[in-house]
Design a protein around this motif. Sequence first.
Motif, PDB file in Angstrom:
ATOM      1  N   LEU A 399       0.934  -1.273  -0.105  1.00 43.54           N
ATOM      2  CA  LEU A 399      -0.012  -0.053   0.023  1.00 43.54           C
ATOM      3  C   LEU A 399       0.903   1.348   0.128  1.00 43.54           C
ATOM      4  CD1 LEU A 399      -3.089   0.878   0.358  1.00 43.54           C
ATOM      5  CD2 LEU A 399      -2.409   1.348   2.729  1.00 43.54           C
ATOM      6  N   TYR A 400       0.580   2.316  -1.030  1.00 44.67           N
ATOM      7  CA  TYR A 400       1.645   3.191  -1.177  1.00 44.67           C
ATOM      8  C   TYR A 400       0.685   4.466  -1.559  1.00 44.67           C
ATOM      9  CZ  TYR A 400       5.761   5.815  -2.003  1.00 44.67           C
ATOM     10  OH  TYR A 400       6.978   6.603  -1.942  1.00 44.67           O
ATOM     11  N   GLN A 401       1.424   5.518  -1.560  1.00 45.87           N
ATOM     12  CA  GLN A 401       0.582   6.800  -1.891  1.00 45.87           C
ATOM     13  C   GLN A 401       0.760   6.919  -3.489  1.00 45.87           C
ATOM     14  OE1 GLN A 401       1.913  10.673  -0.392  1.00 45.87           O
ATOM     15  NE2 GLN A 401       0.724  10.385   1.235  1.00 45.87           N
ATOM     16  N   LYS A 402      -0.536   7.469  -3.986  1.00 43.31           N
ATOM     17  CA  LYS A 402      -0.589   7.374  -5.325  1.00 43.31           C
ATOM     18  C   LYS A 402       0.569   8.139  -6.157  1.00 43.31           C
ATOM     19  CE  LYS A 402      -5.232   6.438  -7.110  1.00 43.31           C
ATOM     20  NZ  LYS A 402      -6.553   7.094  -7.184  1.00 43.31           N
ATOM     21  N   PRO A 403       1.110   7.816  -7.044  1.00 45.50           N
ATOM     22  CA  PRO A 403       2.392   8.459  -7.702  1.00 45.50           C
ATOM     23  C   PRO A 403       1.883  10.019  -8.211  1.00 45.50           C
ATOM     24  CG  PRO A 403       1.872   6.589  -9.216  1.00 45.50           C
ATOM     25  CD  PRO A 403       0.978   6.574  -8.093  1.00 45.50           C
ATOM     26  N   ARG A 404       2.864  10.800  -7.788  1.00 45.00           N
ATOM     27  CA  ARG A 404       2.603  12.276  -8.116  1.00 45.00           C
ATOM     28  C   ARG A 404       2.875  12.228  -9.548  1.00 45.00           C
ATOM     29  NH1 ARG A 404       3.780  13.240  -2.743  1.00 45.00           N
ATOM     30  NH2 ARG A 404       6.065  12.649  -3.246  1.00 45.00           N
ATOM     31  N   LYS A 405       2.251  13.334 -10.025  1.00 36.37           N
ATOM     32  CA  LYS A 405       2.416  13.905 -11.712  1.00 36.37           C
ATOM     33  C   LYS A 405       3.824  14.361 -11.887  1.00 36.37           C
ATOM     34  CE  LYS A 405      -2.069  13.491 -13.337  1.00 36.37           C
ATOM     35  NZ  LYS A 405      -3.322  14.038 -12.400  1.00 36.37           N
ATOM     36  N   ASP A 406       4.388  14.126 -12.925  1.00 44.01           N
ATOM     37  CA  ASP A 406       5.646  14.657 -13.396  1.00 44.01           C
ATOM     38  C   ASP A 406       5.366  16.160 -13.764  1.00 44.01           C
ATOM     39  OD1 ASP A 406       7.742  12.787 -13.424  1.00 44.01           O
ATOM     40  OD2 ASP A 406       7.463  12.247 -15.160  1.00 44.01           O
ATOM     41  N   VAL A 586       1.347   5.659   6.044  1.00 41.72           N
ATOM     42  CA  VAL A 586       1.519   5.817   4.489  1.00 41.72           C
ATOM     43  C   VAL A 586       1.130   7.201   4.103  1.00 41.72           C
ATOM     44  CG1 VAL A 586       0.454   5.016   2.073  1.00 41.72           C
ATOM     45  CG2 VAL A 586       1.039   3.276   3.848  1.00 41.72           C
ATOM     46  N   LEU A 587      -0.121   7.566   4.546  1.00 37.61           N
ATOM     47  CA  LEU A 587      -0.508   9.006   4.255  1.00 37.61           C
ATOM     48  C   LEU A 587       0.496   9.916   4.674  1.00 37.61           C
ATOM     49  CD1 LEU A 587      -4.311   8.419   5.059  1.00 37.61           C
ATOM     50  CD2 LEU A 587      -3.261   8.539   2.748  1.00 37.61           C
ATOM     51  N   GLY A 588       1.202   9.701   5.752  1.00 35.43           N
ATOM     52  CA  GLY A 588       2.175  10.572   6.284  1.00 35.43           C
ATOM     53  C   GLY A 588       3.240  10.960   5.057  1.00 35.43           C
ATOM     54  N   GLY A 589       3.432  10.060   4.448  1.00 35.63           N
ATOM     55  CA  GLY A 589       4.474  10.146   3.376  1.00 35.63           C
ATOM     56  C   GLY A 589       5.710   9.301   3.535  1.00 35.63           C
ATOM     57  N   ASN A 590       6.397   8.894   2.274  1.00 34.51           N
ATOM     58  CA  ASN A 590       7.572   8.173   2.397  1.00 34.51           C
ATOM     59  C   ASN A 590       7.617   6.956   3.005  1.00 34.51           C
ATOM     60  OD1 ASN A 590      10.433   8.130   1.508  1.00 34.51           O
ATOM     61  ND2 ASN A 590      10.922   8.550   3.409  1.00 34.51           N
ATOM     62  N   TYR A 591       6.322   6.231   3.076  1.00 39.40           N
ATOM     63  CA  TYR A 591       6.146   5.122   3.849  1.00 39.40           C
ATOM     64  C   TYR A 591       5.672   4.211   3.054  1.00 39.40           C
ATOM     65  CZ  TYR A 591       5.115   1.626   7.526  1.00 39.40           C
ATOM     66  OH  TYR A 591       4.916   0.678   8.284  1.00 39.40           O
ATOM     67  N   GLN A 612      -2.404   0.347  -4.827  1.00 38.78           N
ATOM     68  CA  GLN A 612      -1.624  -0.734  -4.637  1.00 38.78           C
ATOM     69  C   GLN A 612      -0.365  -0.769  -5.621  1.00 38.78           C
ATOM     70  OE1 GLN A 612      -3.784  -4.373  -4.714  1.00 38.78           O
ATOM     71  NE2 GLN A 612      -1.979  -5.739  -5.469  1.00 38.78           N
ATOM     72  N   ILE A 613       0.731  -1.183  -4.931  1.00 43.26           N
ATOM     73  CA  ILE A 613       2.107  -1.187  -5.833  1.00 43.26           C
ATOM     74  C   ILE A 613       2.410  -2.531  -5.905  1.00 43.26           C
ATOM     75  CG2 ILE A 613       4.506  -0.573  -5.958  1.00 43.26           C
ATOM     76  CD1 ILE A 613       2.828   1.966  -6.097  1.00 43.26           C
ATOM     77  N   GLY A 614       2.450  -2.989  -7.274  1.00 43.37           N
ATOM     78  CA  GLY A 614       3.209  -4.453  -7.721  1.00 43.37           C
ATOM     79  C   GLY A 614       2.213  -5.373  -7.599  1.00 43.37           C
ATOM     80  N   ARG A 615       2.668  -6.515  -7.664  1.00 43.63           N
ATOM     81  CA  ARG A 615       1.729  -7.940  -7.526  1.00 43.63           C
ATOM     82  C   ARG A 615       1.572  -8.421  -6.373  1.00 43.63           C
ATOM     83  NH1 ARG A 615       5.560 -11.813  -6.781  1.00 43.63           N
ATOM     84  NH2 ARG A 615       7.743 -10.994  -6.703  1.00 43.63           N
ATOM     85  N   LEU A 616       0.755  -9.665  -6.122  1.00 43.41           N
ATOM     86  CA  LEU A 616       0.701 -10.153  -4.657  1.00 43.41           C
ATOM     87  C   LEU A 616       2.082 -11.020  -4.553  1.00 43.41           C
ATOM     88  CD1 LEU A 616      -2.988 -11.717  -4.899  1.00 43.41           C
ATOM     89  CD2 LEU A 616      -1.881  -9.117  -4.310  1.00 43.41           C
ATOM     90  N   LEU A 617       2.534 -10.961  -3.314  1.00 38.72           N
ATOM     91  CA  LEU A 617       3.694 -11.568  -2.889  1.00 38.72           C
ATOM     92  C   LEU A 617       3.430 -13.083  -2.593  1.00 38.72           C
ATOM     93  CD1 LEU A 617       5.659  -9.171  -0.688  1.00 38.72           C
ATOM     94  CD2 LEU A 617       5.247  -8.902  -3.100  1.00 38.72           C
ATOM     95  N   ASP A 618       2.205 -13.501  -2.162  1.00 39.77           N
ATOM     96  CA  ASP A 618       1.895 -14.848  -2.008  1.00 39.77           C
ATOM     97  C   ASP A 618       0.553 -15.083  -2.085  1.00 39.77           C
ATOM     98  OD1 ASP A 618       0.798 -13.304   0.117  1.00 39.77           O
ATOM     99  OD2 ASP A 618       1.444 -14.592   1.679  1.00 39.77           O
TER     100      ASP A 618
END
Length: 766
Positions: A399-406, A586-591, A612-618
């Motif tokens: 779980l991660y923050q949505k990527p910011r726009k370039d 996560v919402l606090g950032g850099n986590y 969600q970032i990436g695939r399922l690990l298990d």
Amino acid sequence: MNIGVEKPMINLHPHPSHIAQVIRDIADAYTWTSFTFLYESGEFLPILNELMDLYKLGGPFITVRRYDLQLNGNYRAVLRRVRKSDDSNVVIVGSTQSLPEVLKQAKQVGIITEDYNYIIANLDLQTIDLEDFRHSEANITSFRLFSPDQPEVKKLIQELGYPEDDNERNITCPITTEMALLYDAVQLYAETTKTISFRTIPLNCSDASVWDKGETFGNYMALSVKEGLTGNIFFEAGIRTDYTFEIVELTSAGLNKVGTWHTENGLTTSRTMPSSDVVSTGELSLANKTFTVLLALNAPHAMLKQSTVKLSGNSRYEGFGVDLIKELAEKLGFNFTFNIHVDDNYGFYDTITNVSTGMVHEIMEGRADLGVTDLTITSERESGVDFTIPFMNLGISILYQKPRKDPPKLFSFMDPFSGEVWVYLGLAYFGVSLSLFILGRLAPPEWDNPFPCIEDPTELDNQLSLGNSLWFSTGSLLQQGSEIAPKALSTRVLASFFWLFTTIVVASYTANLAACLTLESPTSLINDVKDLADRKGGVNYGAKSKGSTRNFFKNSEDPNYIKMNEYMIAHPEQLTSTNEQGVEKVLGGNYAYLMESTSIEYNVARICNLTQIGRLLDEKSYGIAMRKNWPYRDKINDALLELQESGVLSKMKNKWWNEVGTGGCTTKSEQSEAAKLGMPNLGGVYFVLLVGSLIAAACGIIDWLFFVFRKARHYQVPFKDALKEEFKIVVDFENNTKIVRSTGSIYSRNSFSTIEANDSEESSEH
Ligand code: GLU
């Protein structure tokens, strides 16, 4: 309760030897070969003593255990010892005061089940609330001095103002044995006074003075025979005799009389007592049974219901797990009571140390029948408790923050097309310009009289010089046009196809440019779990400290996960107690938070800047936990399977994940980035252009050959020579002027002029 330890002159209470006899007779009827004698305090030891006397050296194997009222009401330790012993037959001898708590705790530790048989040597079982035990299927037998159904008892209940059937408290009789005995004693006293009368004298309570007529009065009392509430009142040597105990058994409908025991005649049962050694093979039914269901509050599995009115009982909770239990209960007909597991640890079981924690511990201890939440089925937990079949599948993800726009790029106008399309566009531009140039040279109509007022020109100019062809293509591509207008069929065909091509390409570019400008491609510091392991971008990460996710990393042998485990060991501050804390971090950032995909899905649908970032690990599943070898497991599994097959589970999942409380966040990936148009998108236009160019080339060549043929025929020269001569003119690329009057040729070039001039006039008329 005085059960007659000291020998008084007369005692209305049944003698310990009688109680011991009833216990022995019931135990014999059940063919017990062993039992645990669980007694409250020394006051009750005479019963044990009598029992030992009755059995002498033979009889069943008796384990004696004491539960002490002094232990702040906590009898679980001794009850657990009962559970751990192999003995499933228990005789409980204790006061009415302690009995409800003993039974309650016995249920909590899991020994009030159909595997256990009890004889409760307390005459007041009917005065205790037995609602929680009625459906336990434990075989509970007891005996009493009187029945609440006796007319005298009913009358007394009425006179004392008790409701006849105390349904609210689930007791069958508010009259205790002590009350009944007191009632009988008063009646007996009154009766005796009718027979004899003595003058009473006042006595001083602070000295040892006694009423000298007391003994005589007692003897009279002992001799009078009376029918009381507690049956026949008759004494032999001061001990009450010739009376009857009612043998009762606890069923789902309450206490049921199954026989009697008389001081002379012993036990008479109205039915065959089931032997404890015979295992019932009948269908186990959950109908009307009441189970304790342990919930761990974690949205959306179990949550406290928001309400403006005060809620109580099961209605205080809602969520997927709550609905699941309700559906199962409806299908199987059982009742349930929700209890909340306050610890964030769902629990583990260590097979080596035999230590269990969390919900797993509660279930193993028998304090709950079922455990429901986002409880992951793990092999470790399975060695302590059983699970139902999985009701939801999931895996660990990030779980991660949505990527910011370039920030916008300088050359972002290039974005609508892929590099490949741009390269082919350049090739098409040059290719068409060159084709136009060549076809122009081949096509007679493109050779023009440069001085229209001179009727008989000496030379002809070709408007489609290389520069002009490039300019024409440029004008077409940029949709601006040019003053150059092809005249021949071939050049016009080529120009038409090129215009078609540019129209489509420009329209596609414009459309995609708009999308590219509004949706710039977002960038994320991490794209998969490897980036986390490598600490790319210095992103911190963690997981729920006491959960199956954390355990996955502890037990994994994958080098990346080993690295991540080491990081989490070194940075315990990055771990959280609950999933909510993880989301906040996560919402606090850099986590980044390693979380189960179902929880990620739930949060992403509600907090729009999470993803969600990436695939399922298990791959794993959630299940409902229950005690090992719980007899109803198969029934629950069958019902769960039915719910799964009928689509009820997926409907419930949709309700709690996508309908209740969603913030309308979109998770569609195409929303986040406009795709460049590539050759697969525009290949067709290039193909059409190529086909158009070939058609134009064919037209050009045929037209040219026909022109050469006509000329050769006109001037009566061999076609080959004419072709050679014309070919030289065409490939003389440096020269864009055709000399009309020439003498250097094998036939006068002069002679061509008419035909050429005529041709160009004809074509300009078109
Ligand atoms: N479902 C997990 C468990 O049963 C808790 C959440 C987690 O570890 O991510 O322990």
